[in-house]
Structure formats: C-alpha cells, structure tokens
Design a protein around this motif. Structure first.
Motif, short mmCIF file in Angstrom:
data_model
loop_
_atom_site.label_atom_id
_atom_site.label_comp_id
_atom_site.label_asym_id
_atom_site.label_seq_id
_atom_site.Cartn_x
_atom_site.Cartn_y
_atom_site.Cartn_z
N UNK A 161 -2.15 0.30 -3.39
CA UNK A 161 -1.75 1.21 -2.52
C UNK A 161 -0.82 0.59 -1.25
N UNK A 162 -0.16 1.59 -0.75
CA UNK A 162 0.72 1.28 0.30
C UNK A 162 0.21 1.83 1.71
N UNK A 163 0.31 0.93 2.71
CA UNK A 163 -0.27 1.45 3.84
C UNK A 163 0.75 2.58 4.44
N UNK A 164 1.92 2.48 4.76
CA UNK A 164 3.08 3.31 5.19
C UNK A 164 2.93 2.85 6.73
N UNK A 165 3.71 3.45 7.56
CA UNK A 165 3.84 3.28 9.04
C UNK A 165 2.67 4.19 9.64
N UNK A 166 2.05 3.84 10.85
CA UNK A 166 1.05 4.69 11.30
C UNK A 166 1.63 5.78 12.03
N UNK A 167 0.85 6.78 12.08
CA UNK A 167 1.16 8.11 12.79
C UNK A 167 1.46 7.96 14.31
N UNK A 168 2.11 8.99 14.94
CA UNK A 168 2.61 8.67 16.11
C UNK A 168 1.36 8.31 17.15
N UNK A 169 0.17 9.18 17.22
CA UNK A 169 -0.83 8.87 17.90
C UNK A 169 -1.45 7.64 17.75
N UNK A 170 -1.55 7.20 16.42
CA UNK A 170 -2.11 5.68 16.22
C UNK A 170 -1.18 4.70 16.89
N UNK A 171 -0.13 4.70 16.70
CA UNK A 171 0.96 3.93 17.28
C UNK A 171 0.90 3.78 18.79
N UNK A 172 0.59 5.12 19.49
CA UNK A 172 0.53 5.29 20.97
C UNK A 172 -0.69 4.40 21.41
#
Length: 328
Positions: A183-194
């Motif tokens: 699997x690939x994680x991918x970048x976090x969504x906006x809320x998670x990164x905030x």
C-alpha cells in the motif's frame, strides 16, 4: 448476494471480531490521522497472517503506521533499521561457540518476534533482503542446518522509499510475492495536517499508545477468519481473477497461485471485520489491487503508456464476471 446459512455462534463470533477490529483501528487512528482505509488494510494483513509493504516518499507516516500497529497488540515486537551494511545474521541471529558448554549456542535475532517492523527495507543489500525469504513464507529460520520457528502470530511490516531514490535497492520479485499487500500512505488530508501543526504530533502520542488486544486475541481472530464460510463459486471467482492476469497483454509476469491464496485469506478477514461469517464478491474486489498489483510485472511498452499493475487489476475486475446471488 444472499446470506448463506450460518450457525448463530458463528454470527456472534463475527460480531465480536468486528468489534475488536474496530477497536484496533480506532486506537491506531489516534496517531495515524485521516488514513482509516490504510489502517484497516494493515490490520487485514495482520489477521490474515500475511506481511505488509508500505511504500511512499519519506515523511508521510509509514513508520508511524507500522509502530502503531505493533503497539496496539500486547505482543513482542522489534524494529530493524535497514542500512547498506546490515548483515543477514543481524536479522536472523547467529550461532556462537560456548566454551563452558563446549557447544554452539544459537542467539536469535530481531526476526524472532510477533511483529517485526522492517524500516526502509530497500536500503538493505539484496543479500540481506534475501534473509527474510524463508521466514516470511515458512515462519522459520534455518541457521547452520537447524530450523528455528518464529512465534505466532508473525507479521513483517516493512516500509520502503520509492526505488528511484538514492541509496535504495529494488526488492526482488520473489520477495515482493511474499508480501500479502503493498500500500501507499499518500499525503495527509488538510484537517489531519492542521492537527499536527496545532501541536498534536503523533510521536508523543505513539509512545503512550495502549495495547487494546493481546497476542491470544489476535491468534483467536486469525483462527476464526481462516475458517470463514466461502461458497464454491467464490473459490472459482478468486482463481479466475488471478488467472486473468497471466495472459494479459500488458504484463510480462502475471500473479502466481500464492496471490490466489493471499486474496482469499485477506477477503475472509475483511468479511469478518464487517461482522459477517461468510465471504461475498465485494470482499474480493475491494482487496484485489493491494493484494495482486505488486506481484505483476508490466511490459516496457505498457509502461511507456503509463500503465501500472493496478490498472491491469482494474481491467480484470471489470471483465471477469462475479458470481450471482443464486451461486451462494
């Protein structure tokens, strides 16, 4: 598809399985935010007695996911940081001569654990990578002709950077085939990164993450999933999906029978995680890409057209007919 007849106790166990699965996923979500689908795939690997390869660029939470899965189960886990100078014996262990006893004694390496986090596995040399081939398939390590079994459950949870990055060695096909999923994680969504920027770093929480399942809990879940009901048409469907990759025009190498076994095991766990005591075609379809795609080798011509193993699996799912309700 219609529900097959099932004993009430099987339905009750499936319900408890689903509750424990959800508890594990929620626990991991405390430190891996916005990635519930990836968390569930990692747990499917654990409960299907498979191995997981998490591939992505640095800094997106690959190791955090691996450590969180390990911390959520009250079992022995180890971490191996792969480097170019790592030796096979640094993983498997070594026999040392004991002068007092006038005999060689085996000193087990970090592979003798329930959950092994193999961090940046493709930074190890091919010789070191090959040290995992036997244990990932046979659940044992042979040192100087003597086999040493590893404990159960046993999961290798490996992370790797993209193969075009400096200092990496591509994993051989035989080793990729031993991973139940990639699997690939991918970048976090906006809320998670905030949330991370707002002062809730996952590292601090990870050190305090409680275990919500014991080793015996996991073993019982594995045993139940392995006995989950599968109707005859679904065995046929799994084989037809995997076999369709072997003659695909965009592939140089299709999936082996090991892929069929992996897809069936993973599908059973997904069904149990949904509270069902039986498999349905949707379980197979949902897991086909992460289970099969990394086992395929695309032809150079197809690569130039931008085709990937995941694209081929999607083609196969669109063309291979799933069994209908009457077949269950």
């Amino acid at each position: 598809m219609t529900e097959p007849p099932a004993a009430p106790e099987a339905d009750a166990v499936a319900a408890r399985f689903a509750q424990m699965f959800a508890a594990l996923a929620q626990n991991i979500e405390h430190v891996v935010r916005g990635k519930r689908d990836k968390i569930e795939l990692a747990l499917v690997c654990l409960l299907a007695e498979g191995h997981l390869l998490v591939e992505d660029v640095p800094g997106v939470g690959k190791t955090t996911l691996a450590r969180a899965v390990a911390a959520s189960v009250d079992a022995r886990w180890t971490r191996v940081q792969f480097t170019p100078d790592l030796l096979p014996s640094d993983i498997t262990g070594v026999s040392i001569f004991n002068q007092a006893g006038n005999a060689f004694e085996f000193h087990p390496g970090p592979i003798f654990a329930n959950l092994v986090v193999a961090d940046e596995i493709n930074r190890g040399s091919p010789k070191t990578q090959s040290a995992l081939l036997e244990v990932m398939e046979e659940r044992r390590v042979t040192v100087e002709g003597t086999p040493h079994p590893v404990p159960r459950p046993f999961l290798v949870l490996a992370t790797q950077n993209p193969v075009d990055m400096d200092g990496t060695y591509p994993l051989p096909e035989a080793q990729l085939d031993r991973f139940l999923m990639r699997i690939s994680m991918g970048y976090p969504d906006h809320r998670a990164e905030v949330e991370v920027l707002a002062g809730r770093p996952s590292g601090a929480l990870l050190d305090r993450l409680p275990a919500v399942a014991t080793r015996d809990d996991v073993a019982a879940m594995i045993d139940f999933a392995s006995r989950l009901h599968v109707a005859a048409p679904l065995y046929d469907y799994v084989v037809r999906v995997v076999a369709a990759t072997r003659g695909h025009e965009d592939l140089r190498l299709g999936a082996s029978p090991r892929a069929s076994l992996a897809l069936l095991r993973a599908g059973r766990v997904r069904a149990a995680a949904a509270g069902r005591s039986y498999l349905v075609p949707e379980d197979v379809k949902a897991l086909a890409v992460p289970v099969i795609a990394h086992r395929l080798i695309v032809t150079p011509e197809a690569e130039l057209r931008g085709r990937t193993g995941a694209d081929v699996v999607a083609d196969v799912l669109a063309t291979v007919a799933a069994p209908q309700a009457a077949g269950v």
